[in-house]
Motif scaffolding. Structure first.
Motif, PDB file in Angstrom:
ATOM      1  N   THR A   1      -0.575  52.366  -4.527  1.00 49.03           N
ATOM      2  CA  THR A   1      -0.280  53.767  -4.834  1.00 49.03           C
ATOM      3  C   THR A   1      -0.851  54.172  -6.177  1.00 49.03           C
ATOM      4  OG1 THR A   1       1.720  53.711  -3.488  1.00 49.03           O
ATOM      5  CG2 THR A   1       1.592  55.431  -5.165  1.00 49.03           C
TER       6      THR A   1
ATOM      7  N   VAL B   1      -2.509  60.280  -8.749  1.00 48.94           N
ATOM      8  CA  VAL B   1      -1.184  59.736  -9.064  1.00 48.94           C
ATOM      9  C   VAL B   1      -1.135  59.487 -10.562  1.00 48.94           C
ATOM     10  CG1 VAL B   1       0.398  57.792  -8.740  1.00 48.94           C
ATOM     11  CG2 VAL B   1      -0.889  58.689  -6.796  1.00 48.94           C
TER      12      VAL B   1
ATOM     13  N   VAL C   1       6.622  59.274  -6.540  1.00 51.90           N
ATOM     14  CA  VAL C   1       5.495  59.424  -7.461  1.00 51.90           C
ATOM     15  C   VAL C   1       5.560  60.725  -8.254  1.00 51.90           C
ATOM     16  CG1 VAL C   1       3.904  58.055  -6.058  1.00 51.90           C
ATOM     17  CG2 VAL C   1       4.048  60.499  -5.674  1.00 51.90           C
ATOM     18  N   TYR C   2       4.903  60.676  -9.413  1.00 55.15           N
ATOM     19  CA  TYR C   2       4.577  61.864 -10.191  1.00 55.15           C
ATOM     20  C   TYR C   2       3.083  62.065 -10.028  1.00 55.15           C
ATOM     21  CZ  TYR C   2       9.061  61.427 -12.546  1.00 55.15           C
ATOM     22  OH  TYR C   2      10.402  61.352 -12.817  1.00 55.15           O
ATOM     23  N   LEU C   3       2.690  63.280  -9.690  1.00 52.71           N
ATOM     24  CA  LEU C   3       1.278  63.586  -9.516  1.00 52.71           C
ATOM     25  C   LEU C   3       0.766  64.401 -10.683  1.00 52.71           C
ATOM     26  CD1 LEU C   3       1.117  64.513  -5.717  1.00 52.71           C
ATOM     27  CD2 LEU C   3       0.814  62.285  -6.811  1.00 52.71           C
TER      28      LEU C   3
ATOM     29  N   ILE D   1      -1.457  68.204  -3.289  1.00 51.49           N
ATOM     30  CA  ILE D   1      -0.337  67.312  -2.988  1.00 51.49           C
ATOM     31  C   ILE D   1      -0.473  66.695  -1.591  1.00 51.49           C
ATOM     32  CG2 ILE D   1       2.164  67.198  -2.644  1.00 51.49           C
ATOM     33  CD1 ILE D   1       2.404  69.191  -4.997  1.00 51.49           C
TER      34      ILE D   1
ATOM     35  N   SER E   1      -0.968  62.679  -1.105  1.00 47.50           N
ATOM     36  CA  SER E   1       0.109  62.007  -0.364  1.00 47.50           C
ATOM     37  C   SER E   1      -0.431  61.256   0.845  1.00 47.50           C
ATOM     38  CB  SER E   1       1.159  63.021   0.082  1.00 47.50           C
ATOM     39  OG  SER E   1       1.758  63.629  -1.033  1.00 47.50           O
TER      40      SER E   1
ATOM     41  N   VAL F   1       6.325  59.423   1.369  1.00 48.79           N
ATOM     42  CA  VAL F   1       5.911  59.726   0.001  1.00 48.79           C
ATOM     43  C   VAL F   1       6.799  60.847  -0.522  1.00 48.79           C
ATOM     44  CG1 VAL F   1       4.032  60.523  -1.469  1.00 48.79           C
ATOM     45  CG2 VAL F   1       3.541  59.027   0.480  1.00 48.79           C
ATOM     46  N   HIS F   2       7.450  60.586  -1.653  1.00 49.52           N
ATOM     47  CA  HIS F   2       8.316  61.569  -2.297  1.00 49.52           C
ATOM     48  C   HIS F   2       7.668  61.973  -3.618  1.00 49.52           C
ATOM     49  CE1 HIS F   2      11.591  60.407   0.467  1.00 49.52           C
ATOM     50  NE2 HIS F   2      11.110  59.189   0.313  1.00 49.52           N
ATOM     51  N   VAL F   3       7.204  63.205  -3.699  1.00 50.03           N
ATOM     52  CA  VAL F   3       6.640  63.716  -4.943  1.00 50.03           C
ATOM     53  C   VAL F   3       7.811  64.251  -5.760  1.00 50.03           C
ATOM     54  CG1 VAL F   3       5.037  65.344  -5.999  1.00 50.03           C
ATOM     55  CG2 VAL F   3       4.462  64.263  -3.808  1.00 50.03           C
TER      56      VAL F   3
ATOM     57  N   LEU G   1       5.559  66.657 -11.402  1.00 48.88           N
ATOM     58  CA  LEU G   1       4.161  66.868 -11.770  1.00 48.88           C
ATOM     59  C   LEU G   1       4.010  66.629 -13.258  1.00 48.88           C
ATOM     60  CD1 LEU G   1       3.474  70.169  -9.819  1.00 48.88           C
ATOM     61  CD2 LEU G   1       2.779  67.868  -9.155  1.00 48.88           C
TER      62      LEU G   1
ATOM     63  N   THR H   1       9.904  68.012 -13.514  1.00 51.99           N
ATOM     64  CA  THR H   1      10.539  67.200 -12.501  1.00 51.99           C
ATOM     65  C   THR H   1      11.888  67.781 -12.078  1.00 51.99           C
ATOM     66  OG1 THR H   1      11.347  64.978 -11.961  1.00 51.99           O
ATOM     67  CG2 THR H   1      11.633  65.697 -14.224  1.00 51.99           C
TER      68      THR H   1
END
Length: 138
Positions: free
Chosen positions: A34, A40, A79-81, A87, A91, A115-117, A120, A133
């Motif tokens: 990931t 990412v 994750v933080y993108l 997105i 993802s 996948v949990h975003v 940012l 967040t």
């Protein structure tokens, strides 16, 4: 049925013995796969993960939860993108990369990867970063 801690690989019968892979190893594999995806910024971690990283200790499995149950492997990746990326594209690339790496390195088929975003990260022109967040674990 309780969650299993190991997945056992099946052999074609030529060799006696077992190969067992712990869920932590699977989490590490998925975490590394990931983190290598463009867009990412980082994985979700805990306070202890952040403190450990200050001392140079990396937890490559942070932000990944793996469950082995009834012969199925499922994973949740948090994750933080980077701000400005697509997105959905990032993802889907996370899913593709994680599935491909897990299959290559362990011969395990994952039945589901979610996948949990959770936020940012916006990079400012002065070099600072702004974390946006809604993650309650943050």
């Amino acid at each position: 049925m309780a969650d299993q801690k190991y997945v056992t690989l099946q052999d074609d019968g030529k060799v006696n013995g077992n190969v067992e892979i712990s869920h932590q190893v699977i989490e590490i594999l998925l975490g590394i796969a990931t983190n290598q995806v463009e867009g990412v910024y980082e994985m979700r971690g805990t306070i202890s993960n952040r403190i450990n990283s200050l001392f140079g200790r990396m937890n490559h499995g942070k932000g990944v939860d793996v469950v082995f149950q009834d012969g199925n492997v499922t994973a949740d990746v948090f994750v933080y993108l980077e701000y400005g990326v697509s997105i959905p594209k990032v993802s889907f690339e996370i899913q593709r990369s994680a599935i491909e790496q897990l299959k290559f390195m362990t011969d395990i088929d994952i039945s589901q990867i979610n996948v949990h975003v959770v936020g940012l990260i916006a990079k400012k022109s002065n070099g600072d970063v702004e974390r946006v967040t809604t993650d309650k674990k943050e």
